[in-house]
Design an enzyme around this catalytic site. Structure first.
Site, PDB file in Angstrom:
ATOM      1  CG  LEU A  13     -18.807  -0.151   3.127  1.00  0.00           C
ATOM      2  CD1 LEU A  13     -18.007   0.594   3.748  1.00  0.00           C
ATOM      3  CD2 LEU A  13     -20.344  -1.026   3.432  1.00  0.00           C
ATOM      4  CE1 TYR A  51      -2.757  -2.972  -0.169  1.00  0.00           C
ATOM      5  CE2 TYR A  51      -3.458  -2.411   3.036  1.00  0.00           C
ATOM      6  CZ  TYR A  51      -3.266  -3.588   1.356  1.00  0.00           C
ATOM      7  OH  TYR A  51      -4.039  -4.747   1.811  1.00  0.00           O
ATOM      8  NE  ARG A  85      -8.009   8.508   0.640  1.00  0.00           N
ATOM      9  CZ  ARG A  85      -7.693   8.686  -0.493  1.00  0.00           C
ATOM     10  NH1 ARG A  85      -8.953   8.612  -1.449  1.00  0.00           N
ATOM     11  NH2 ARG A  85      -6.708   9.043  -1.064  1.00  0.00           N
TER      12      ARG A  85
END
Length: 331
Positions: free
Chosen positions: A219, A61, A294
Site C-alpha cells: 500500500l 523494527y 497498527r
C-alpha cells in the site's frame, strides 16, 4: 467476498501460509512515530482471528520491540502462525558495512556466520518460541560471501531452528548466488502500483526457480489506502514527512486513481485498499502481500483482502487506471 482466505506455499519449503501477511515494521515504532503495545497486540491477534497466518517481523523494527510485541501476541496462538523474522542488521558488533545510526549508535549490515548464529538465538528469545518458520536476510552485506551466509542458514535449518530461508532487498545477481549456495524459498521486495521494478527481471527469475516473492509496502506506506488526502500532516520521526512520494501532487494523482477504483470496490463490497492488495496478489510472480496495521480495525480490513478475487476485467481496468494516473509520480 464469499471466498476463503487465499493460501500459498513459501517457495519449495512445504510451508503454506495466508497470502496476506501482517507486516510489523510500524508496530516497532521506529520511523513511525512510536508504538502502542496494547493496540499492537490487538492488531496481531485480530489478524490471526481473521485468517492471517503469516506474520513478518525483524529485530531492526525498534531494536527488538516489534519481536517482543509479536511474541506476547502469539503466546497461546503459535500453532496458528507462520512466523517470519530476519537477520543481518546488527548492533552487537561493528563488523560488516555501516548502514545507519539508531539513537546515536551504529547499525551495520553483517551476514557473517558468527552473527547469524547469535542473532537467531536473540530472536527466538524475544519471540518466546523454539523455531522460526521463515528466516530472512534483511539487507544484503557486501562484505560477506553469500555462500558463507547460506552455510549458516542451512545449518540452522538442519538444527530445526528455522524451517525455510529467505532474502530481502536483493538484486537478481544476489538471488542467483543464493540459489547456487542452497535452497532459497522466498525473496521479500518492495512492490506496489507505484514501484513495479521487480516485474522486469526478478519476478521471472523467481518463477523459474520456485522462489516466492513476498511484496512489502503493497500500500506504499499508506499512500494507496485511499485514506491519505492532500491535507494529511506527518509529524515527529514519521518517515513519510519528507518523502517526495507523499507530495501534494502525488496524493492528488493517487486520489484520481482511487476514484477509478471506487466502482470496482463498490461492486465487490470491498474497500479501495482491499482492491489494491487483491490486485497486488494477482500480479505475475507475487505470492504474498505484507500489509502493516497498527490497530485491530486496520488488521481486519487488510485480512479481508485475502477473501477477494478480482476478475481479469477488473485487473485490466485497475492496471489501466494505474498506468494513467501513476506513470509520472514523483519520488
Amino acid at each position: 467476498m464469499s471466498h476463503e482466505m487465499l493460501k500459498r506455499e513459501i517457495g519449495r519449503s512445504g510451508i503454506e501460509a495466508s497470502a496476506i501477511g501482517l507486516g510489523t515494521w510500524a508496530i516497532g515504532g521506529w520511523m513511525w512515530g512510536g508504538t502502542d503495545e496494547a493496540r499492537s497486540i490487538a492488531a496481531i491477534q485480530a489478524s490471526i482471528e481473521a485468517g492471517v497466518s503469516l506474520i513478518d517481523t525483524a529485530p531492526a523494527y525498534g531494536q527488538g520491540v516489534a519481536e517482543e510485541i509479536v511474541g506476547k501476541a502469539i503466546k497461546d496462538r503459535r500453532d496458528k502462525v507462520v512466523l517470519a523474522t530476519k537477520c543481518g542488521l546488527v548492533w552487537h558488533t561493528q563488523k560488516g558495512n555501516h548502514f545507519f545510526d539508531y539513537d546515536g549508535a551504529p547499525v551495520h549490515r553483517y551476514l557473517g556466520k558468527d552473527a547469524i548464529i547469535y542473532e537467531v538465538e536473540q530472536s527466538l528469545t524475544r519471540l518466546g518460541i523454539d523455531y522460526i518458520d521463515h528466516y530472512i536476510t534483511h539487507w544484503q552485506d557486501p562484505t560477506t560471501p553469500i555462500a558463507e551466509t547460506m552455510e549458516a542458514l542451512e545449518q540452522l535449518k538442519t538444527q530445526g531452528k528455522i524451517r525455510s530461508i529467505g532474502a530481502s532487498n536483493t538484486t537478481p545477481l544476489d538471488v542467483r548466488a543464493y540459489l547456487e549456495a542452497g535452497q532459497l524459498d522466498a525473496v521479500q521486495e518492495e512492490y506496489s502500483m507505484v514501484n513495479r521494478v521487480v516485474e522486469a527481471e526478478m519476478a521471472p527469475l523467481c518463477h523459474e526457480n520456485g522462489v516466492s516473492i513476498l511484496s512489502y509496502s503493497s500500500l506504499a506506506l499508506g499512500l494507496l489506502t485511499g485514506k491519505i488526502g492532500p491535507d494529511r500532516v506527518f509529524e515527529g520521526d514519521d518517515q513519510r514527512k519528507d518523502n517526495p512520494r507523499f507530495s501534494i501532487a502525488n496524493r492528488e494523482k493517487v486520489a484520481r486513481l482511487m476514484e477509478a477504483i471506487a466502482p470496482i470496490a463498490e461492486a465487490q463490497g470491498a474497500t479501495k485498499a482491499q482492491v489494491v492488495i487483491a490486485w497486488t496478489l494477482q500480479q505475475p510472480g507475487i505470492t504474498f502481500s505484507l500489509c502493516g496495521a497498527r490497530d485491530a480495525t486496520q488488521a481486519v480490513e487488510n485480512a479481508k483482502a485475502g477473501l477477494l478475487r478480482l476478475s481479469a476485467d477488473d485487473i485490466a481496468r485497475i492496471s489501466g487506471a494505474a498506468g494513467t494516473h501513476l506513470s509520472d509520480l514523483d519520488g
